[in-house]
Design a protein around this motif. Structure first.
Motif, PDB file in Angstrom:
ATOM      1  N   ILE B  50      31.326   5.186  -7.310  1.00 28.30           N
ATOM      2  CA  ILE B  50      30.625   4.000  -6.824  1.00 28.30           C
ATOM      3  C   ILE B  50      30.584   4.028  -5.319  1.00 28.30           C
ATOM      4  N   SER B  51      29.446   3.670  -4.793  1.00 30.50           N
ATOM      5  CA  SER B  51      29.283   3.547  -3.353  1.00 30.50           C
ATOM      6  C   SER B  51      29.631   2.124  -2.928  1.00 30.50           C
ATOM      7  N   SER B  52      30.029   1.983  -1.668  1.00 25.19           N
ATOM      8  CA  SER B  52      30.419   0.652  -1.190  1.00 25.19           C
ATOM      9  C   SER B  52      29.247  -0.319  -1.084  1.00 25.19           C
ATOM     10  N   ILE B  53      28.025   0.169  -1.233  1.00 28.73           N
ATOM     11  CA  ILE B  53      26.879  -0.740  -1.182  1.00 28.73           C
ATOM     12  C   ILE B  53      26.627  -1.391  -2.547  1.00 28.73           C
ATOM     13  N   LYS B  54      27.376  -0.936  -3.561  1.00 30.11           N
ATOM     14  CA  LYS B  54      27.252  -1.513  -4.897  1.00 30.11           C
ATOM     15  C   LYS B  54      28.546  -2.226  -5.273  1.00 30.11           C
ATOM     16  N   ASP B  55      28.472  -3.069  -6.297  1.00 29.09           N
ATOM     17  CA  ASP B  55      29.695  -3.673  -6.802  1.00 29.09           C
ATOM     18  C   ASP B  55      29.965  -3.297  -8.251  1.00 29.09           C
ATOM     19  N   LYS B  56      29.056  -2.517  -8.834  1.00 30.85           N
ATOM     20  CA  LYS B  56      29.232  -2.123 -10.235  1.00 30.85           C
ATOM     21  C   LYS B  56      28.446  -0.851 -10.503  1.00 30.85           C
ATOM     22  N   ASN B  57      29.028   0.004 -11.323  1.00 34.50           N
ATOM     23  CA  ASN B  57      28.319   1.196 -11.783  1.00 34.50           C
ATOM     24  C   ASN B  57      28.766   1.497 -13.207  1.00 34.50           C
ATOM     25  N   GLU B  58      27.778   1.764 -14.066  1.00 29.11           N
ATOM     26  CA  GLU B  58      28.069   2.006 -15.476  1.00 29.11           C
ATOM     27  C   GLU B  58      27.649   3.395 -15.896  1.00 29.11           C
ATOM     28  N   ASP B  59      28.431   3.959 -16.803  1.00 30.68           N
ATOM     29  CA  ASP B  59      28.050   5.228 -17.416  1.00 30.68           C
ATOM     30  C   ASP B  59      28.634   5.242 -18.822  1.00 30.68           C
ATOM     31  N   GLY B  60      27.808   4.865 -19.779  1.00 29.26           N
ATOM     32  CA  GLY B  60      28.275   4.822 -21.156  1.00 29.26           C
ATOM     33  C   GLY B  60      29.388   3.815 -21.350  1.00 29.26           C
ATOM     34  N   ARG B  61      30.538   4.279 -21.835  1.00 30.02           N
ATOM     35  CA  ARG B  61      31.673   3.378 -22.081  1.00 30.02           C
ATOM     36  C   ARG B  61      32.448   3.046 -20.805  1.00 30.02           C
ATOM     37  N   PHE B  62      32.091   3.678 -19.712  1.00 25.14           N
ATOM     38  CA  PHE B  62      32.854   3.530 -18.469  1.00 25.14           C
ATOM     39  C   PHE B  62      32.077   2.700 -17.448  1.00 25.14           C
ATOM     40  N   THR B  63      32.769   1.715 -16.876  1.00 28.62           N
ATOM     41  CA  THR B  63      32.196   0.887 -15.826  1.00 28.62           C
ATOM     42  C   THR B  63      33.208   0.766 -14.703  1.00 28.62           C
ATOM     43  N   VAL B  64      32.740   0.954 -13.489  1.00 30.62           N
ATOM     44  CA  VAL B  64      33.607   0.755 -12.335  1.00 30.62           C
ATOM     45  C   VAL B  64      33.106  -0.459 -11.570  1.00 30.62           C
ATOM     46  N   PHE B  65      34.051  -1.320 -11.202  1.00 32.48           N
ATOM     47  CA  PHE B  65      33.754  -2.517 -10.420  1.00 32.48           C
ATOM     48  C   PHE B  65      34.415  -2.379  -9.059  1.00 32.48           C
ATOM     49  N   LEU B  66      33.689  -2.803  -8.026  1.00 32.07           N
ATOM     50  CA  LEU B  66      34.225  -2.747  -6.665  1.00 32.07           C
ATOM     51  C   LEU B  66      34.198  -4.135  -6.053  1.00 32.07           C
ATOM     52  N   ASN B  67      35.347  -4.580  -5.565  1.00 36.88           N
ATOM     53  CA  ASN B  67      35.467  -5.853  -4.855  1.00 36.88           C
ATOM     54  C   ASN B  67      35.900  -5.535  -3.429  1.00 36.88           C
ATOM     55  N   LYS B  68      34.914  -5.464  -2.540  1.00 36.12           N
ATOM     56  CA  LYS B  68      35.203  -5.019  -1.175  1.00 36.12           C
ATOM     57  C   LYS B  68      36.081  -6.010  -0.417  1.00 36.12           C
ATOM     58  N   SER B  69      35.873  -7.289  -0.657  1.00 35.85           N
ATOM     59  CA  SER B  69      36.665  -8.275   0.080  1.00 35.85           C
ATOM     60  C   SER B  69      38.140  -8.174  -0.287  1.00 35.85           C
ATOM     61  N   ALA B  70      38.410  -7.820  -1.532  1.00 38.42           N
ATOM     62  CA  ALA B  70      39.798  -7.671  -1.976  1.00 38.42           C
ATOM     63  C   ALA B  70      40.288  -6.244  -1.828  1.00 38.42           C
ATOM     64  N   LYS B  71      39.406  -5.335  -1.443  1.00 35.13           N
ATOM     65  CA  LYS B  71      39.731  -3.911  -1.352  1.00 35.13           C
ATOM     66  C   LYS B  71      40.334  -3.440  -2.676  1.00 35.13           C
ATOM     67  N   HIS B  72      39.592  -3.670  -3.716  1.00 37.33           N
ATOM     68  CA  HIS B  72      40.074  -3.409  -5.067  1.00 37.33           C
ATOM     69  C   HIS B  72      38.948  -2.844  -5.911  1.00 37.33           C
ATOM     70  N   LEU B  73      39.268  -1.836  -6.705  1.00 33.31           N
ATOM     71  CA  LEU B  73      38.306  -1.382  -7.701  1.00 33.31           C
ATOM     72  C   LEU B  73      39.010  -1.223  -9.032  1.00 33.31           C
ATOM     73  N   SER B  74      38.219  -1.306 -10.079  1.00 30.25           N
ATOM     74  CA  SER B  74      38.779  -1.189 -11.421  1.00 30.25           C
ATOM     75  C   SER B  74      37.837  -0.367 -12.287  1.00 30.25           C
TER      76      SER B  74
END
Lengths: 113, 112
Positions: B50-74
């Motif tokens: 995931i790039s920092s210009i996005k907050d979500k990216n999906e690929d099949g069963r996998f999704t990455v979430f980015l919370n820049k203000s919290a400096k956290h991804l999941s």
């Protein structure tokens, strides 16, 4: 379809011995990296190279040297092995700076007694 | 000081349920993030980025979430499968560098 190949896969050294780990990639990648993986420490960057003839230090470079004489090969040397260098070593390569994924080799398990 | 942290060394999830793996970082300049999966005796393999210009990216069963203000991804895996049992590493790339900084990894076990 080899990708990134590391040799050897396993090695046992005595303290003070030297050895060279070889990494070869067939993807024409510019960038190559050596990481070590230790329990609880994740993957830590030892040295890296941004092109043939170039090398640079990573997070944990002490006790290691590297060479990139050919674009496809990246060698990691231990001049005088120490027990603290017991680890699993991974080589990786990527096609460009930054926003490109790393392709990893299968690793070298090194034990220094 | 660890710039990329994975505070949960291990996680167990039932097959079919959601797995959530977390990663925190300290440097707000990091602009690209990756997740890798690693099986025993194998090298890490790329999973999703995931790039920092996005907050979500999906690929099949996998999704990455980015919370820049919290400096956290999941990383979310839905549904989880036994073959997902592996160690997962997050990694971050500072802008203008050739480096990838990895976290310490989370061992996921999916129970059948």
């Amino acid at each position: 379809n080899a990708g990134v190949t590391q040799t050897p896969k396993f090695r046992v050294l005595k303290t003070g011995q030297s050895m060279t780990l070889l990494c070869a990639q067939d993807m024409n990648h510019e960038y190559m990296y050596w990481y070590r993986q230790d329990p609880g420490m994740g993957l830590r960057l030892i040295h890296y190279s941004v092109g043939e003839g170039t090398t640079a230090k990573g997070e944990v470079p002490d006790g290691y040297n590297v060479s990139r004489l050919k674009k496809q090969n990246f060698l990691l040397g231990l001049e005088s092995a120490a027990p603290s260098q017991t680890s699993v070593y991974f080589c990786a390569s990527s096609s460009r700076q930054g926003h490109e994924k790393l392709f990893f080799g299968s690793g070298t398990q090194l034990s220094v007694l | 000081d660890q710039q990329v942290k994975q505070n949960s060394p291990s996680l167990s999830v039932q097959e079919g349920r959601i797995s959530i793996l977390n990663c925190d970082y300290t440097n707000s300049m990091f602009d690209y993030f990756l997740w890798y999966k690693k099986y025993p005796a194998e090298g890490p393999t790329f999973l999703i980025s995931i790039s920092s210009i996005k907050d979500k990216n999906e690929d099949g069963r996998f999704t990455v979430f980015l919370n820049k203000s919290a400096k956290h991804l999941s990383l979310h895996i839905v549904p989880s499968q036994p073959g997902d049992s592996a160690v997962y590493f997050c990694a971050a790339s500072p802008p203008g560098t050739y480096k990838y900084i990895f976290g310490t990894g989370t061992r996921l076990k999916v129970l059948a």
